[in-house]
Enzyme design. Structure first.
Site, mmCIF file in Angstrom:
data_model
loop_
_atom_site.group_PDB
_atom_site.id
_atom_site.type_symbol
_atom_site.label_atom_id
_atom_site.label_comp_id
_atom_site.label_asym_id
_atom_site.label_seq_id
_atom_site.Cartn_x
_atom_site.Cartn_y
_atom_site.Cartn_z
ATOM 1 N N SER A 9 47.286 41.698 46.346
ATOM 2 C CA SER A 9 48.322 40.686 46.085
ATOM 3 C C SER A 9 48.947 41.005 44.730
ATOM 4 O O SER A 9 48.295 40.838 43.695
ATOM 5 C CB SER A 9 47.706 39.286 46.022
ATOM 6 O OG SER A 9 46.960 39.011 47.159
ATOM 7 N N LYS A 59 53.080 36.114 50.512
ATOM 8 C CA LYS A 59 51.729 35.888 49.943
ATOM 9 C C LYS A 59 51.816 35.034 48.668
ATOM 10 O O LYS A 59 51.006 34.129 48.446
ATOM 11 C CB LYS A 59 51.084 37.252 49.642
ATOM 12 C CG LYS A 59 49.755 37.186 48.927
ATOM 13 C CD LYS A 59 48.653 36.571 49.753
ATOM 14 C CE LYS A 59 47.348 36.477 48.947
ATOM 15 N NZ LYS A 59 46.309 35.720 49.648
ATOM 16 N N LYS A 78 46.396 34.768 38.275
ATOM 17 C CA LYS A 78 47.347 35.897 38.360
ATOM 18 C C LYS A 78 48.443 35.601 39.394
ATOM 19 O O LYS A 78 49.622 35.786 39.141
ATOM 20 C CB LYS A 78 46.561 37.161 38.732
ATOM 21 C CG LYS A 78 47.346 38.394 39.074
ATOM 22 C CD LYS A 78 47.394 38.789 40.538
ATOM 23 C CE LYS A 78 46.158 38.759 41.328
ATOM 24 N NZ LYS A 78 46.285 39.127 42.740
HETATM 25 P P1 NAD Z 1 37.769 42.437 43.364
HETATM 26 O O1 NAD Z 1 38.038 42.376 41.906
HETATM 27 O O2 NAD Z 1 36.519 41.847 43.918
HETATM 28 O O3 NAD Z 1 37.825 43.976 43.867
HETATM 29 C C1 NAD Z 1 38.686 44.925 43.370
HETATM 30 C C2 NAD Z 1 37.988 46.294 43.395
HETATM 31 O O4 NAD Z 1 38.910 47.276 42.936
HETATM 32 C C3 NAD Z 1 36.753 46.366 42.484
HETATM 33 O O5 NAD Z 1 35.655 46.870 43.221
HETATM 34 C C4 NAD Z 1 37.192 47.326 41.376
HETATM 35 O O6 NAD Z 1 36.118 48.111 40.855
HETATM 36 C C5 NAD Z 1 38.201 48.198 42.107
HETATM 37 N N1 NAD Z 1 39.163 48.853 41.222
HETATM 38 C C6 NAD Z 1 39.881 48.310 40.203
HETATM 39 N N2 NAD Z 1 40.706 49.215 39.675
HETATM 40 C C7 NAD Z 1 40.516 50.372 40.379
HETATM 41 C C8 NAD Z 1 41.097 51.658 40.317
HETATM 42 N N3 NAD Z 1 42.045 51.966 39.418
HETATM 43 N N4 NAD Z 1 40.661 52.591 41.184
HETATM 44 C C9 NAD Z 1 39.702 52.320 42.099
HETATM 45 N N5 NAD Z 1 39.121 51.092 42.213
HETATM 46 C C10 NAD Z 1 39.529 50.146 41.360
HETATM 47 O O7 NAD Z 1 39.042 41.778 44.069
HETATM 48 P P2 NAD Z 1 39.141 41.152 45.558
HETATM 49 O O8 NAD Z 1 38.697 39.734 45.521
HETATM 50 O O9 NAD Z 1 38.561 42.115 46.528
HETATM 51 O O10 NAD Z 1 40.735 41.096 45.713
HETATM 52 C C11 NAD Z 1 41.521 42.264 45.920
HETATM 53 C C12 NAD Z 1 42.973 41.809 46.105
HETATM 54 O O11 NAD Z 1 43.058 40.951 47.254
HETATM 55 C C13 NAD Z 1 43.522 40.992 44.930
HETATM 56 O O12 NAD Z 1 44.868 41.308 44.740
HETATM 57 C C14 NAD Z 1 43.366 39.551 45.389
HETATM 58 O O13 NAD Z 1 44.282 38.699 44.766
HETATM 59 C C15 NAD Z 1 43.581 39.677 46.881
HETATM 60 N N6 NAD Z 1 42.917 38.678 47.735
HETATM 61 C C16 NAD Z 1 41.630 38.273 47.466
HETATM 62 C C17 NAD Z 1 41.021 37.318 48.296
HETATM 63 C C18 NAD Z 1 39.609 36.820 48.058
HETATM 64 O O14 NAD Z 1 39.218 35.799 48.676
HETATM 65 N N7 NAD Z 1 38.806 37.467 47.212
HETATM 66 C C19 NAD Z 1 41.726 36.807 49.395
HETATM 67 C C20 NAD Z 1 43.014 37.274 49.657
HETATM 68 C C21 NAD Z 1 43.597 38.218 48.819
#
Ligand code: NAD
Length: 302
Positions: free
Chosen positions: A98, A173, A243
């Protein structure tokens, strides 16, 4: 038909489950994350490990990114060792994070210079939806390109919508997140008020669930997080919701659109982050109010 080789970058709260579902659906997966622990977990299930996003992109036809925010997306795609460094012309990049619509448009433009095609495909449905492969996926970009990759998205989600050109998936979104963020502050204020006035939280939940104040968040966040007081289980980090509201406000500023409630909700989550709640699930925002009025909304959902 032979299934396409997929690269998956970002195995966090959401990506971890999404990658598992792609493996279950029979895809040949190559994964990368800055954190080695989830990489080990997914490799143990049959995926291959790539030491960088570029390395993953080099050996696949489709690359999916599921990263926290704009900065990480830009770094993992455009930066040194990023997707575009390794991707061949013809590779398809699907960003499911997102982020701001204008960032998607920028990244798509950079990708195009290398012959890489782009879809923005953010999701809704939380970690439960990611685990059960029931996510709603909102896609911006070329409709034919989406049609060619719908099967891949179906391994992770149940409802897939084409909503317009590149950036429109992120726009939809952003609107969803604005509504969710405001809704949660309403739930929190209502529960704290009712509990402070002496109604048992269980009763509040039971009655409101059957009334017009009910919502998706009421049904998921109240029993599982607020009532248990366990805000550190996997969920949606409060910082990520802050965010998302920030993206909506930024967009409103550029387009001169007043968003009163979004502004207030944004301050709620910013205060919560300042109080150290940013890494907890978003529902931990209730701890701010609970502390200030000396009440705890814990209970059992029937
Ligand atoms: P998270 O922080 O749990 O996971 C992100 C992952 O990306 C981590 O494992 C981190 O180590 C990795 N990462 C960060 N920078 C990196 C890079 N440069 N190279 C490789 N890996 C890297 O986040 P999440 O909760 O999984 O959310 C991911 C996205 O989905 C976000 O944009 C969030 O807003 C969106 N989202 C989350 C949810 C939810 O319920 N958690 C629901 C819908 C959408």
């Amino acid at each position: 038909m032979v299934k396409k080789k997929i690269g998956f970058i970002g195995l966090g709260a959401m990506g971890n489950y999404m990658a598992r579902n792609l493996i279950k659906a029979g895809y040949d997966l190559t994964v990368h994350d800055l954190n080695s622990q989830p990489v080990k977990e997914i490799v143990a299930l049959g995926a291959k490990e790539a030491k960088s996003s570029a390395e993953a992109a080099k050996v696949v036809e489709v690359i999916i990114t599921m990263l926290p925010a704009d900065e990480e997306v830009k770094s993992a795609i455009l930066g040194p060792g990023g997707v575009l460094e390794g991707a061949q012309a013809g590779t398809v990049l699907i960003d499911m994070s997102s982020i701001a619509p204008h960032t998607s448009i920028f990244v798509a433009g950079e990708a195009k210079k290398k012959g890489v095609k782009f879809l923005d495909a953010p999701v809704s449905g939380g970690t439960i939806g990611a685990e059960k492969a029931t996510l709603t996926i909102m896609v911006g970009g070329d409709k034919t390109l989406l049609d060619e990759h719908t099967e891949i998205l179906q391994a992770m989600g149940k409802t897939i919508y084409h909503v317009g050109d590149v950036g429109m998936g992120e726009t939809v979104k952003m609107v969803n997140q604005l509504m969710l963020g405001i809704n949660l502050t309403g739930i929190v204020e209502g529960l704290v008020l009712g509990t402070k006035l002496g109604v048992a939280p269980d009763i509040l939940y039971k009655v409101i669930r059957a009334s017009s104040g009910n919502s998706f968040l009421m049904e998921h966040r109240v029993p599982n997080y607020i009532f248990t007081g366990n805000f550190t289980q996997p969920g949606f980090a409060l910082d990520l919701l802050r965010k998302d509201l920030g993206l909506a406000l930024e967009s409103a500023k550029v387009n001169k659109i007043p968003l009163f409630m979004t502004g207030l909700a944004y301050q709620y989550y910013t205060r919560a982050t300042a109080e150290g709640l940013g890494k907890k699930d978003m529902s931990a925002v209730i701890e701010l109010l609970e502390k200030s009025v000396g009440v705890e909304v814990r209970g059992k959902a029937e």
